[in-house]
Structures are given as C-alpha cells and as structure tokens.
Design a protein around this motif. Structure first.
Motif, mmCIF file in Angstrom:
data_model
loop_
_atom_site.group_PDB
_atom_site.id
_atom_site.type_symbol
_atom_site.label_atom_id
_atom_site.label_comp_id
_atom_site.label_asym_id
_atom_site.label_seq_id
_atom_site.Cartn_x
_atom_site.Cartn_y
_atom_site.Cartn_z
ATOM 1 N N GLY A 125 0.787 -1.236 0.000
ATOM 2 C CA GLY A 125 0.000 0.000 0.000
ATOM 3 C C GLY A 125 0.808 1.269 0.000
ATOM 4 N N GLU A 126 2.107 1.175 -0.352
ATOM 5 C CA GLU A 126 2.985 2.341 -0.352
ATOM 6 C C GLU A 126 3.645 2.529 -1.713
ATOM 7 N N GLY A 127 2.915 2.225 -2.757
ATOM 8 C CA GLY A 127 3.464 2.331 -4.095
ATOM 9 C C GLY A 127 3.525 3.759 -4.603
ATOM 10 N N MET A 128 4.237 3.931 -5.701
ATOM 11 C CA MET A 128 4.275 5.191 -6.428
ATOM 12 C C MET A 128 3.919 4.869 -7.863
ATOM 13 N N THR A 129 2.848 5.489 -8.362
ATOM 14 C CA THR A 129 2.375 5.232 -9.722
ATOM 15 C C THR A 129 2.319 6.533 -10.502
ATOM 16 N N VAL A 130 2.773 6.477 -11.745
ATOM 17 C CA VAL A 130 2.602 7.593 -12.668
ATOM 18 C C VAL A 130 1.688 7.120 -13.785
ATOM 19 N N ILE A 131 0.692 7.940 -14.141
ATOM 20 C CA ILE A 131 -0.207 7.585 -15.236
ATOM 21 C C ILE A 131 -0.177 8.665 -16.318
ATOM 22 N N SER A 132 -0.301 8.194 -17.573
ATOM 23 C CA SER A 132 -0.418 9.070 -18.737
ATOM 24 C C SER A 132 -1.593 8.574 -19.554
ATOM 25 N N ALA A 133 -2.371 9.506 -20.091
ATOM 26 C CA ALA A 133 -3.609 9.137 -20.778
ATOM 27 C C ALA A 133 -3.574 9.532 -22.245
ATOM 28 N N SER A 134 -4.266 8.751 -23.064
ATOM 29 C CA SER A 134 -4.460 9.139 -24.451
ATOM 30 C C SER A 134 -5.343 10.385 -24.499
ATOM 31 N N SER A 135 -5.261 11.118 -25.592
ATOM 32 C CA SER A 135 -5.910 12.436 -25.667
ATOM 33 C C SER A 135 -7.428 12.365 -25.669
ATOM 34 N N ASN A 136 -7.995 11.189 -25.903
ATOM 35 C CA ASN A 136 -9.451 11.076 -25.983
ATOM 36 C C ASN A 136 -10.112 10.697 -24.659
ATOM 37 N N LEU A 137 -9.338 10.680 -23.569
ATOM 38 C CA LEU A 137 -9.925 10.408 -22.257
ATOM 39 C C LEU A 137 -10.322 11.706 -21.579
ATOM 40 N N PRO A 138 -11.576 11.839 -21.163
ATOM 41 C CA PRO A 138 -11.992 13.032 -20.417
ATOM 42 C C PRO A 138 -11.400 13.018 -19.009
ATOM 43 N N ASP A 139 -11.359 14.175 -18.381
ATOM 44 C CA ASP A 139 -10.743 14.303 -17.065
ATOM 45 C C ASP A 139 -11.382 13.396 -16.030
ATOM 46 N N ASN A 140 -12.720 13.240 -16.087
ATOM 47 C CA ASN A 140 -13.381 12.432 -15.061
ATOM 48 C C ASN A 140 -12.960 10.966 -15.148
ATOM 49 N N GLU A 141 -12.677 10.473 -16.357
ATOM 50 C CA GLU A 141 -12.237 9.085 -16.495
ATOM 51 C C GLU A 141 -10.774 8.922 -16.086
ATOM 52 N N ILE A 142 -9.970 9.947 -16.336
ATOM 53 C CA ILE A 142 -8.581 9.906 -15.851
ATOM 54 C C ILE A 142 -8.568 9.878 -14.324
ATOM 55 N N GLU A 143 -9.422 10.680 -13.706
ATOM 56 C CA GLU A 143 -9.517 10.687 -12.247
ATOM 57 C C GLU A 143 -10.010 9.353 -11.716
ATOM 58 N N GLN A 144 -10.881 8.723 -12.465
ATOM 59 C CA GLN A 144 -11.390 7.408 -12.067
ATOM 60 C C GLN A 144 -10.254 6.387 -12.026
ATOM 61 N N VAL A 145 -9.407 6.415 -13.054
ATOM 62 C CA VAL A 145 -8.260 5.508 -13.090
ATOM 63 C C VAL A 145 -7.266 5.876 -11.991
ATOM 64 N N LYS A 146 -7.081 7.172 -11.777
ATOM 65 C CA LYS A 146 -6.178 7.617 -10.708
ATOM 66 C C LYS A 146 -6.615 7.043 -9.366
ATOM 67 N N SER A 147 -7.929 7.016 -9.118
ATOM 68 C CA SER A 147 -8.431 6.519 -7.840
ATOM 69 C C SER A 147 -8.111 5.043 -7.635
ATOM 70 N N ILE A 148 -8.032 4.294 -8.740
ATOM 71 C CA ILE A 148 -7.658 2.880 -8.637
ATOM 72 C C ILE A 148 -6.257 2.748 -8.069
ATOM 73 N N PHE A 149 -5.329 3.511 -8.621
ATOM 74 C CA PHE A 149 -3.934 3.397 -8.185
ATOM 75 C C PHE A 149 -3.689 4.082 -6.839
ATOM 76 N N LEU A 150 -4.544 5.038 -6.484
ATOM 77 C CA LEU A 150 -4.452 5.615 -5.135
ATOM 78 C C LEU A 150 -4.745 4.563 -4.066
ATOM 79 N N SER A 151 -5.420 3.495 -4.444
ATOM 80 C CA SER A 151 -5.714 2.439 -3.478
ATOM 81 C C SER A 151 -4.470 1.655 -3.080
#
Length: 267
Positions: A125-151
């Motif tokens: 539970g102490e990981g470090m993740t960096v995410i990059s998104a394709s240009s067709n992802l809206p901000d709310n979906e990027i945040e959704q994926v971010k929340s997965i890795f925040l876990s």
C-alpha cells in the motif's frame, strides 16, 4: 469525477496484479473485479482471499469489464492488445516501454488508453504510480483511473514523454533500494553485527530517513547536513562515497534503465 461503479478486469495476477486486487477491493467505488491468468492455482488462491470473480477466458473478461488492466509483461501486453480491437472500455497497461501510440496502433486509434507505471511497494500500500492518458480520455475518467492506483499508494499524472524516465526512477527504483539495504547490512556483518540485526538496522534506517524526507519536504542535502558533524564519522563516509563517484553511478544506472525502456517499445 464519475461516481458510477465500474466492473474492473485484471489480466495477470503477479505482484502488481495481486496488489491492485487487494487495493481495489478496499475501495467501495469498485465492488466487482474479474481476474484472468494462466496460473489457475494462483487464481483460486486470490479468489479465496478476496472473493473476486475468475474469468475462464480472455474473451470473458473483455466482455465483462469496462476498465481492463493489463498487468503482464510487455510481450504478453502486445499479444493481448491484438485481441482488443472490439473492446470499448478503458485499457490500462502497466508494461514498461510500450507507448500509448504502439497500443493504439494495435487496438485502434479510437481506443481509450492509460499507460501506468506502478512499483512493487504497491504490495504493502505504499506504491508510487505515474499515469499518462491518451488524448481522448476526459478528465473524469482519468480521475477514475487515478483513484484505482491511489488504493495502493500515491499517484502522479504526467506527460507520457517522461514515462521511460519514470520507469527507470520509480518503477525500477525499489531494486536499487534493496541493493543498498543489502550492501549496508553486509557492512554491518563485516564489522561484527549479526546478519538479522544488520538487516533491521539498515532497513529501519532507510525507512525512517525516507519518512523524514517525505514529512519535511526539505532538500535532501539539507537533511544530510543535519547528520554530518564537522570532523565526524558521517563526513568520513560521505568522502569515500564521493571519491567512488556514488552520485554518478546512480545517475548512470537510472539512465541505463531508461534507455532499456525505450528499446522495449516496438513503435
């Protein structure tokens, strides 16, 4: 942010896949997870522990999920990507060196793709993740994926141009730290301290130092100066490290890892 619950599929249940299953299951936003792996014993073990659903085939997990995490090696990622041409959900790849463009060239230019680079401390539970998104992802979906890795730890959203460097720095970084722990413990053993005590001394020292750095957010050189007394033991040790080119060795090693990450991309 989109609060709609999503079905998550995870292909690959190695260290990172397993860490993500455990982290996601603790997040009430995601209640349904399906996993797939060729190792049926591992699948059963994880299901018994976490009550996830086991997919009998890749087709089943593709049809089930609207978020699909490819937690497999780069060559397997490419193979699975070729089966995702008709997939309409978000594809998340954690493979080192495989660019978003490469994945879109295989799956289709319209596909929504997230490239993620977590590291193995995600297991605790102490990981470090960096995410990059394709240009067709809206901000709310990027945040959704971010929340997965925040876990499973902390998350940064960065431009993909930095991802190979991120892979070398934080993705491979735990291996450098474990090597340093081993070297410190070896020194303790050479000086007469038993192995188990040496490992604890080294590990706790690094853990405490990192926590101190993250809590204070000070320049690490300023923190180092607080340990370094004039004419003392620490400056003697630092002098040896400096003469051996310690900083340069670390920079060269991380640069070599970044170059290897670039080589992994077939685009």
């Amino acid at each position: 942010m989109n609060n709609k619950k999503s079905n998550i599929g995870i292909i690959g249940t190695g260290n990172m896949g397993y860490a993500l299953v455990k982290g996601i299951k603790a997040n009430p936003m995601y209640t349904e997870i399906m996993i797939y792996d060729i190792d049926h014993f591992k699948l059963t073990s994880i299901q018994n522990e976490t009550e996830v659903i086991i997919a009998k085939s890749i087709d089943e997990i593709i049809n089930y999920s609207n978020l699909l995490i490819l937690a497999v090696k780069p060559d397997i990622t490419i193979k699975i990507a070729s089966e995702l041409k008709l997939y309409h959900g978000i594809i998340i790849s954690i493979a080192a060196g495989i660019s978003i463009l490469s994945l879109q060239n295989i799956t289709g230019v319209d596909k929504k793709i997230i490239r993620a680079m977590p590291n193995t401390p995600s297991i605790v539970g102490e990981g470090m993740t960096v995410i990059s998104a394709s240009s067709n992802l809206p901000d709310n979906e990027i945040e959704q994926v971010k929340s997965i890795f925040l876990s499973v730890g902390d998350v940064l959203i960065m431009d993909e141009k930095h991802m190979n460097a991120v892979t070398a720095l934080s993705g491979s970084g735990p291996a450098y730290i474990f090597t340093f722990i081993q070297a410190m413990a070896d020194a303790g053993v050479k000086l007469g301290i038993p192995r188990s005590e040496s490992l604890l001394l080294a590990g706790q020292t690094i853990y405490g130092s990192v926590k101190m750095f993250l809590d204070k957010k000070e320049n690490p050189i300023m923190l180092r100066d607080k340990v370094t007394s004039p004419g003392g033991t620490t400056i003697s040790a630092l002098h040896v490290l400096d003469k051996a080119g310690f900083n340069g060795i670390i920079i060269d090693a991380i640069e070599a890892a970044a170059n290897r990450a670039k080589e992994l991309d077939k685009s």
